[in-house]
Write a protein that holds these residues in place. Sequence first.
Motif, PDB file in Angstrom:
ATOM      1  N   LEU A  62       0.817  -1.209   0.000  1.00  0.00           N
ATOM      2  CA  LEU A  62       0.000   0.000   0.000  1.00  0.00           C
ATOM      3  C   LEU A  62       0.851   1.259   0.000  1.00  0.00           C
ATOM      4  CD1 LEU A  62      -2.903  -0.891   2.473  1.00  0.00           C
ATOM      5  CD2 LEU A  62      -2.883  -0.999  -0.011  1.00  0.00           C
ATOM      6  N   ALA A  63       1.987   1.242   0.707  1.00  0.00           N
ATOM      7  CA  ALA A  63       2.830   2.433   0.755  1.00  0.00           C
ATOM      8  C   ALA A  63       3.325   2.812  -0.635  1.00  0.00           C
ATOM      9  CB  ALA A  63       4.020   2.186   1.691  1.00  0.00           C
ATOM     10  N   ASP A  64       3.699   1.831  -1.445  1.00  0.00           N
ATOM     11  CA  ASP A  64       4.154   2.108  -2.807  1.00  0.00           C
ATOM     12  C   ASP A  64       2.990   2.518  -3.701  1.00  0.00           C
ATOM     13  OD1 ASP A  64       6.663   1.512  -1.978  1.00  0.00           O
ATOM     14  OD2 ASP A  64       6.864  -0.359  -3.101  1.00  0.00           O
ATOM     15  N   ILE A  65       1.837   1.904  -3.496  1.00  0.00           N
ATOM     16  CA  ILE A  65       0.670   2.275  -4.298  1.00  0.00           C
ATOM     17  C   ILE A  65       0.322   3.744  -4.074  1.00  0.00           C
ATOM     18  CG2 ILE A  65      -1.823   1.931  -4.557  1.00  0.00           C
ATOM     19  CD1 ILE A  65      -1.382  -1.023  -4.126  1.00  0.00           C
ATOM     20  N   ARG A  66       0.448   4.182  -2.823  1.00  0.00           N
ATOM     21  CA  ARG A  66       0.155   5.577  -2.520  1.00  0.00           C
ATOM     22  C   ARG A  66       1.026   6.506  -3.371  1.00  0.00           C
ATOM     23  NH1 ARG A  66      -2.361   7.122   2.020  1.00  0.00           N
ATOM     24  NH2 ARG A  66      -1.853   5.127   3.000  1.00  0.00           N
ATOM     25  N   LEU A  67       2.316   6.156  -3.509  1.00  0.00           N
ATOM     26  CA  LEU A  67       3.230   6.980  -4.302  1.00  0.00           C
ATOM     27  C   LEU A  67       2.919   6.883  -5.792  1.00  0.00           C
ATOM     28  CD1 LEU A  67       6.617   6.226  -2.484  1.00  0.00           C
ATOM     29  CD2 LEU A  67       5.231   8.302  -2.333  1.00  0.00           C
ATOM     30  N   VAL A  68       2.567   5.682  -6.253  1.00  0.00           N
ATOM     31  CA  VAL A  68       2.223   5.524  -7.668  1.00  0.00           C
ATOM     32  C   VAL A  68       1.020   6.392  -8.026  1.00  0.00           C
ATOM     33  CG1 VAL A  68       1.322   3.925  -9.395  1.00  0.00           C
ATOM     34  CG2 VAL A  68       3.207   3.226  -7.927  1.00  0.00           C
ATOM     35  N   LEU A  69      -0.017   6.358  -7.184  1.00  0.00           N
ATOM     36  CA  LEU A  69      -1.211   7.153  -7.475  1.00  0.00           C
ATOM     37  C   LEU A  69      -0.911   8.642  -7.418  1.00  0.00           C
ATOM     38  CD1 LEU A  69      -3.995   5.135  -5.606  1.00  0.00           C
ATOM     39  CD2 LEU A  69      -3.446   5.131  -8.041  1.00  0.00           C
ATOM     40  N   ALA A  70      -0.018   9.031  -6.494  1.00  0.00           N
ATOM     41  CA  ALA A  70       0.360  10.442  -6.424  1.00  0.00           C
ATOM     42  C   ALA A  70       1.082  10.854  -7.706  1.00  0.00           C
ATOM     43  CB  ALA A  70       1.241  10.695  -5.206  1.00  0.00           C
ATOM     44  N   GLY A  71       1.987   9.989  -8.183  1.00  0.00           N
ATOM     45  CA  GLY A  71       2.679  10.278  -9.432  1.00  0.00           C
ATOM     46  C   GLY A  71       1.760  10.232 -10.623  1.00  0.00           C
ATOM     47  N   TRP A  72       0.770   9.323 -10.564  1.00  0.00           N
ATOM     48  CA  TRP A  72      -0.182   9.185 -11.671  1.00  0.00           C
ATOM     49  C   TRP A  72      -1.012  10.460 -11.827  1.00  0.00           C
ATOM     50  CZ3 TRP A  72      -0.261   4.588 -14.434  1.00  0.00           C
ATOM     51  CH2 TRP A  72      -1.235   4.482 -15.432  1.00  0.00           C
ATOM     52  N   SER A  73      -1.503  10.977 -10.702  1.00  0.00           N
ATOM     53  CA  SER A  73      -2.355  12.164 -10.777  1.00  0.00           C
ATOM     54  C   SER A  73      -1.579  13.405 -11.178  1.00  0.00           C
ATOM     55  CB  SER A  73      -3.049  12.395  -9.433  1.00  0.00           C
ATOM     56  OG  SER A  73      -2.077  12.653  -8.419  1.00  0.00           O
ATOM     57  N   SER A  74      -0.255  13.440 -10.883  1.00  0.00           N
ATOM     58  CA  SER A  74       0.558  14.608 -11.243  1.00  0.00           C
ATOM     59  C   SER A  74       1.308  14.409 -12.552  1.00  0.00           C
ATOM     60  CB  SER A  74       1.563  14.902 -10.121  1.00  0.00           C
ATOM     61  OG  SER A  74       2.488  13.822  -9.989  1.00  0.00           O
TER      62      SER A  74
END
Length: 360
Positions: A62-74
């Motif tokens: 989940l910790a990595d997914i959080r970063l992926v989604l943050a990068g995805w949205s930006s």
Amino acid sequence: MRSIGEMARDSGLGVSALRFYDGAGLLVPAWVDPVTGYRWYGPEQLEESRVLARLRRAGMPLADIRLVLAGWSSADTDLVRKLLQAHLRRLELGLSDARSEFSTLRALLERRENPMTVPHTTTVRPAVSAPELAAALDAVRFAAGTDPELPMLGGVLFDIERDALRVVATDRYRMAVAQAGTSGHGGPRVQVVVPSPLVDAMRALLSDGASARLTVDGDRVSLEAGDRQAAGRCLDHGFPDYRRLVLLPAGRRALVDVTAFREAVEAGPVRVSEVREQDGVSFDLSVLKVAADGVVTVCEDGDDGQDHIAVNREFLLDALAAGARDQLILEFGAPTAPLAIRRPDTEGTFSILMPVRLEN
């Protein structure tokens, strides 16, 4: 805007998973109705939800997914690529380590000279009570496996020892054991795995009559009841040592009224599991807790106490039906220990269900 039900349908995540990811701050709804608390999602969130679902299926933390989604949205594609590559490397290293361990285990298996099911060269013909054998088969048949990759689980173990016949079935996620009395066999322990179609044919013979005769002759097994017979070849595979698998630590015991409890499970809240541990198929979960007074409750979504146990709801209902009693004992251990379902009057007939982790 999509409702939570529409979002679950279109993303493949499931309603309970969407609630979980909302609470974890991974996929927060665009708007929550202040009166009803109902969640609504914006059009742009559908793509994020599908990305999230794929990452979870790939086992990303989940910790990595959080970063992926943050990068995805930006639109930070460089960050997303690096995170995906890092996770893929971890998976490849884990697979390499697993291959090495499995290679060692195969070598150990090849050197073993004590198979769990010893080939028989003699013929045994114990008499068995037809009603007892019928009840025993009814109590275990639901747990027989159907996975073609594990043919040894695609039948029922007949374990003949002294004056008892134990029948056992398991598909890895549940196991059922039952017992019937025999006579006429005083020799060593004999085990055969009877394929499920032959088990069903044997069960059909046991509707009438008081006694039957079971014959094991090499790799063949037959059951005679009156002037009818069902016979065939045994499965040419060993069966797990079930006696080790049913040695469970003592747990909390609760006596339940089967009719009332079954209705509570059928009508109670369920959660759609995304763990997909059972042959790659998602399933409904029932989360159970037992109070100090012995009352067992089907938990509401979000009620995840430390001592609660989650099980496949369909498997639980099957086990309750196979118990064939007005009352049954549920035995709870740790959340990671199997749930045992026992008859109050018969210690030798019971089933166990493997728990499912609640973490998404």
